[in-house]
Design an enzyme around this catalytic site. Structure first.
Site, PDB file in Angstrom:
ATOM      1  N   SER A 106       0.836  -1.192   0.000  1.00 24.50           N
ATOM      2  CA  SER A 106       0.000   0.000   0.000  1.00 24.50           C
ATOM      3  C   SER A 106       0.874   1.247   0.000  1.00 24.50           C
ATOM      4  CB  SER A 106      -0.878   0.003   1.251  1.00 24.50           C
ATOM      5  OG  SER A 106      -0.031   0.136   2.368  1.00 24.50           O
ATOM      6  N   LYS A 107       0.207   2.361  -0.220  1.00 29.30           N
ATOM      7  CA  LYS A 107       0.869   3.666  -0.286  1.00 29.30           C
ATOM      8  C   LYS A 107       1.730   3.992   0.929  1.00 29.30           C
ATOM      9  CE  LYS A 107      -1.518   7.059  -3.091  1.00 29.30           C
ATOM     10  NZ  LYS A 107      -2.879   6.692  -3.424  1.00 29.30           N
ATOM     11  N   ARG A 108       1.279   3.490   2.094  1.00 27.86           N
ATOM     12  CA  ARG A 108       1.969   3.855   3.327  1.00 27.86           C
ATOM     13  C   ARG A 108       3.463   3.557   3.279  1.00 27.86           C
ATOM     14  NH1 ARG A 108       1.032   0.801   7.522  1.00 27.86           N
ATOM     15  NH2 ARG A 108      -0.190  -0.632   6.264  1.00 27.86           N
ATOM     16  N   HIS A 109       3.847   2.540   2.508  1.00 26.37           N
ATOM     17  CA  HIS A 109       5.253   2.133   2.495  1.00 26.37           C
ATOM     18  C   HIS A 109       6.042   2.731   1.345  1.00 26.37           C
ATOM     19  CE1 HIS A 109       3.667  -0.721   5.350  1.00 26.37           C
ATOM     20  NE2 HIS A 109       4.899  -1.000   5.713  1.00 26.37           N
ATOM     21  N   GLY A 110       5.412   3.541   0.518  1.00 27.27           N
ATOM     22  CA  GLY A 110       6.160   4.109  -0.605  1.00 27.27           C
ATOM     23  C   GLY A 110       5.273   4.150  -1.832  1.00 27.27           C
TER      24      GLY A 110
END
Ligand code: GLU
Length: 482
Positions: free
Chosen positions: A256-260
């Protein structure tokens, strides 16, 4: 029968990196077998459409080199077939199932369905349409159903899932899958507005488009038993299924976006080469065996097989992706790279630079960066004359050392643009200057680099000096020494 596959995105957002991999596996599989790969936009859920998503997905796929074989020609790529242009068709097919008794009318309001779910939750059972207690063709009877329909009552069409039978299918990646009918919901096929759901439109299209292999993300695995039942209900042969495992964050959660970055366009904007990204993504969950990690699109096509796709989720390794990009940067023709770097250089104000000089700088510095565009910044002392400021500590390491200063002065005094033309002459001159000041060459190198490039690190010193050129070296030395 020749292989026909499809990539079937929904335009609910931009192209996700996981979707690129799904599209790529379809493409590789088709090309490996000399088959056809088509693009089909699944836009039946009108509430989730995102403006511009179709165009963005198509251009991201084209950027990555995934090209389709059929459909209208758009932006240098084929496709797509678009489900919203085929709505009437799905209704006709849906009604066929009502006629043959494998689907039925249901009249429940959303309040009634909510109440059903609450009852189920309270009783601790999994939410599922309860055919025996809700308002549908079976509980109301044929007469009442006909009356409601004649009155124009709002209704949906649901799939009649056989309650006790096992639904079985083979998945090329996961093996045999068996699900009992009790675990499968009476899926809505046609909504109250007459639009089809994903399931109906997907199966009808896969059949009509003569798809032989459905290769898609694992998240669709729970839908497949419903699809198998739909194929049976229509009396059609189901395609072969292959569910590709998820891409995972380093902590093994769903990517997901949270990691990059997760969108293909984010990777493009960062400066990844399309073929490096494709190479990397192909290896997330698949490898043909052996030690090789570098595969062109042609190599991937030649080597691809579904048997070698892993069952387990694939961790997305950003470090490996960077390494892969660096490998492509190192192996590409520097003149081609120079052309690609020109716009970035111009943006930074480096105009009137010879492409062959840019190519030389790229060859010198590319071992040290991940992205081509980084060379514009990393090599600014080669492209232009506005150098970054030296820190007072950097200045002190030189001015605080008399012999180093003496060596630099000697280097400057004996300067001759006519004789300092290549690495060897620069080296000999530096050596002579060090000797003159009574210091070792090693003690001279760092100060020389600092004064001439204003950097502590860089590539081969003498090649660097050659590219800066005698004239600019002399000016930079003069300005430092004064
Ligand atoms: N429209 C589905 C998606 O957005 C396609 C699933 C499938 O390939 O059947 O991924």
């Amino acid at each position: 029968m020749s292989v026909r596959v499809r990539f079937a995105p929904s335009p609910t957002g931009f192209l996700h990196i996981g979707s690129l991999r799904t599209a790529l596996y379809n493409y590789l599989f088709a090309k490996h077998h000399g088959g056809t790969c088509i693009l089909r936009i699944e836009d039946t859920d009108r509430t989730r459409l995102v403006d511009g998503a179709i165009e963005e997905q198509i251009s991201s796929l084209a950027w990555a080199g995934v090209v389709f074989d059929e459909g209208p020609h758009v932006g240098g790529n084929y496709g797509p077939y678009t489900q919203s242009e085929r709505f009437d068709l799905y209704r006709t097919y849906g009604m066929q199932l009502v006629d043959n008794g494998t689907a039925y009318y249901a009249f429940d309001t959303s309040e009634e369905l909510d109440a059903m779910r609450q009852r189920q939750q309270a009783a601790g059972i999994a939410p599922k349409y309860d055919r025996s207690s809700m308002r549908n063709q079976y509980t109301l009877g044929e007469q009442e159903t006909a009356r409601l329909l004649a009155d124009g009552a709002a209704h949906v069409i649901r799939l009649k899932v056989p309650l006790t039978t096992d639904v079985r299918f083979h998945d090329e990646i996961r093996g045999d899958v068996v699900v009992n009918g009790r675990e499968i919901d009476d899926q809505i096929l046609l909504k109250s507005d007459g639009f089809p759901t994903y399931h109906l439109a997907n199966v009808v299209d896969d059949h009509l488009m003569e798809i032989t292999h459905v290769i898609r993300a694992e998240e669709w695995l729970p839908s497949t038993p419903k699809h198998v039942l739909l194929y049976e209900a229509f009396g059609w042969k189901a395609p072969t299924f292959a569910h590709v495992p998820l891409l995972l964050n380093p902590d093994r959660s769903k990517m997901s976006k949270r990691h990059g970055d997760v969108m293909v366009r984010d990777f493009a904007a960062k400066g990844y080469f399309p073929d490096a990204l494709v190479n990397f993504v192909a290896l997330c969950g698949w490898h043909p065996g052996g030690d090789n990690e570098k595969f062109s699109m042609e190599d991937l096509i030649a080597a691809f097989s579904l048997e070698r796709v892993n069952k387990a989720g694939a961790v997305f390794d950003y470090k490996k992706l960077e390494w892969m990009n660096g490998e492509y940067l190192k192996s590409r023709d520097p003149h081609e790279l120079a052309t690609a770097l020109m716009p970035t250089l111009e943006q930074r104000g480096f105009v009137y630079i010879e492409p062959s000089f840019v190519a030389d700088v790229i060859t010198l510095l590319r071992e040290r960066v991940t992205f081509l565009k980084d060379i514009a910044e990393f090599g600014d002392y080669l492209f232009g004359d506005t150098l970054c400021e030296l820190t007072s500590d950097q200045v002190a390491t030189i001015t605080g050392n008399e012999s180093v200063l003496a060596a630099l002065r000697a280097f400057h005094a004996g300067f001759s643009a006519a004789t300092l033309t290549d690495e060897a002459t620069f080296k000999a001159h530096a050596q002579a200057s060090a000797e003159h000041a009574g210091i070792k060459m090693g003690a001279m190198m760092k100060p020389l680099r600092l004064v001439l490039s204003h950097r502590d690190v860089g590539a081969d010193l003498y090649r660097t000096l050659q590219l800066i050129g005698a004239e600019r070296c002399s000016q930079r030395l003069a300005s430092f020494l004064s």
